[in-house]
Design a protein around this motif. Structure first.
Motif, mmCIF file in Angstrom:
data_model
loop_
_atom_site.group_PDB
_atom_site.id
_atom_site.type_symbol
_atom_site.label_atom_id
_atom_site.label_comp_id
_atom_site.label_asym_id
_atom_site.label_seq_id
_atom_site.Cartn_x
_atom_site.Cartn_y
_atom_site.Cartn_z
ATOM 1 N N MET A 7 83.216 68.329 29.055
ATOM 2 C CA MET A 7 82.784 67.484 30.179
ATOM 3 C C MET A 7 83.649 66.238 30.300
ATOM 4 O O MET A 7 83.982 65.801 31.399
ATOM 5 C CB MET A 7 81.309 67.100 29.996
ATOM 6 C CG MET A 7 80.349 68.268 30.124
ATOM 7 S SD MET A 7 78.616 67.779 30.072
ATOM 8 C CE MET A 7 78.461 66.906 31.626
ATOM 9 N N ALA A 8 84.020 65.660 29.155
ATOM 10 C CA ALA A 8 84.905 64.496 29.174
ATOM 11 C C ALA A 8 86.274 64.874 29.737
ATOM 12 O O ALA A 8 86.881 64.114 30.512
ATOM 13 C CB ALA A 8 85.048 63.918 27.764
ATOM 14 N N LEU A 11 85.954 65.332 33.506
ATOM 15 C CA LEU A 11 85.854 64.015 34.148
ATOM 16 C C LEU A 11 87.214 63.325 34.186
ATOM 17 O O LEU A 11 87.603 62.745 35.211
ATOM 18 C CB LEU A 11 84.849 63.145 33.396
ATOM 19 C CG LEU A 11 84.683 61.707 33.907
ATOM 20 C CD1 LEU A 11 84.189 61.702 35.343
ATOM 21 C CD2 LEU A 11 83.734 60.932 33.005
ATOM 22 N N MET A 15 89.228 62.295 37.555
ATOM 23 C CA MET A 15 89.525 60.883 37.799
ATOM 24 C C MET A 15 91.019 60.658 37.959
ATOM 25 O O MET A 15 91.444 59.814 38.766
ATOM 26 C CB MET A 15 88.968 60.028 36.652
ATOM 27 C CG MET A 15 87.448 60.012 36.586
ATOM 28 S SD MET A 15 86.776 58.977 35.263
ATOM 29 C CE MET A 15 87.057 57.338 35.931
ATOM 30 N N PHE A 27 88.673 55.756 33.247
ATOM 31 C CA PHE A 27 88.132 56.625 32.208
ATOM 32 C C PHE A 27 88.188 55.939 30.851
ATOM 33 O O PHE A 27 87.224 55.975 30.074
ATOM 34 C CB PHE A 27 88.912 57.942 32.176
ATOM 35 C CG PHE A 27 88.413 58.911 31.145
ATOM 36 C CD1 PHE A 27 87.307 59.706 31.397
ATOM 37 C CD2 PHE A 27 89.057 59.038 29.914
ATOM 38 C CE1 PHE A 27 86.847 60.607 30.446
ATOM 39 C CE2 PHE A 27 88.603 59.925 28.966
ATOM 40 C CZ PHE A 27 87.495 60.716 29.227
#
Length: 261
Positions: A7-8, A11, A15, A27
């Motif tokens: 998930m990181a 993301l 971004m 981030f």
């Protein structure tokens, strides 16, 4: 752990694709802010440390990360930073009065059973802790509102350099009006999203509406929402005034320099 990493990664990719270099810095700023909050909580448990002073320092660092690290150091971030600090100081004084009057500090009756095995004599001022928690909960919304007003005001001044201070201030207020409703509703739904299990628990325990409203846990969170909303509302005229003041002052200064040359 694998889910968190995936998930990181998703993301981060989104971004960077959408925000470019600024998205990458945003981030990284998430983890920097988490480090500041974690360190603040760790230091706050030391009895001799004043939570209010520590909160002001942490709020300043978080504001620097959110404004200067993400958006770099420029005129719009400097004025947004000044507006944020002024608002935080005013709001903190107000929150100290509210928390002491409402007596929302400490733990509620619903938490007594879970905490019964621990000692509550830890030597910290729970009133100041409660005020610090509210400020830390609102600092993100305050900085977002400040930069959201400061940036378009700079653009307006750039495209219409002859605009008056009164018109520029009114422009900042009009932007703030659009932000105010969405920001306060975001804070409101963030509370109900995070405390939905608590509301279900209240229902299972057959709490009446009066018991829910007078519950320390519920009232503390509602006061946090109100204080956050007050902070967002308060920073709108502060940011609009500071920006209009500095922009017009810069224009006058440039005219004097051009006249001398």
């Amino acid at each position: 752990m694998n889910v968190l990493l995936w998930m990181a990664a998703i993301l981060l990719i989104l971004m960077i694709l959408i925000g470019g270099d600024k998205g990458k810095r945003s981030f990284i700023a998430i983890f920097l802010n988490f480090g500041v909050i974690f360190f603040t909580i760790f230091i706050m448990t030391i009895p001799k440390v004043d939570p209010i002073i520590l909160t002001l320092i942490a709020s300043t660092v978080i504001s620097c990360i959110n404004l200067f690290y993400i958006n770099e150091v420029n005129n719009k971030t400097i004025t947004a930073f000044i507006s944020t600090i002024i608002t935080v100081v005013i709001l903190l004084l107000f929150i100290l009065i509210v928390t002491e009057s409402a007596m929302i500090q400490g733990f509620g009756a619903e938490e007594a059973e879970e905490l019964s095995v621990f000692s509550l004599y830890i030597g910290v001022d729970f009133t100041k802790i409660a005020a610090s928690v509210i400020i830390m909960s609102t600092i993100g919304a305050i900085t977002d509102t400040a930069i959201a007003i400061s940036s378009p005001m700079r653009e307006m001044f750039h495209h219409y350099p002859s605009i008056s201070r009164k018109e520029l201030f009114a422009f900042g207020i009009s932007i703030g009006k659009d932000i105010l409703g969405t920001s306060t509703n975001t804070l409101f739904f963030a509370f109900f999203g995070g405390y939905l299990a608590l509301l279900i628990w209240f229902k299972d325990l057959s709490y009446t509406l009066e018991e829910i409203v007078n519950s320390k846990i519920f009232s503390a969170e509602i006061i946090t929402i109100f204080c956050a909303g007050i902070g967002v509302a308060l920073i709108i005229p502060i940011t609009a005034w500071i920006n209009s003041y500095f922009l017009i002052k810069q224009r006058v200064k440039n005219k004097i320099i051009n006249k001398d040359t």
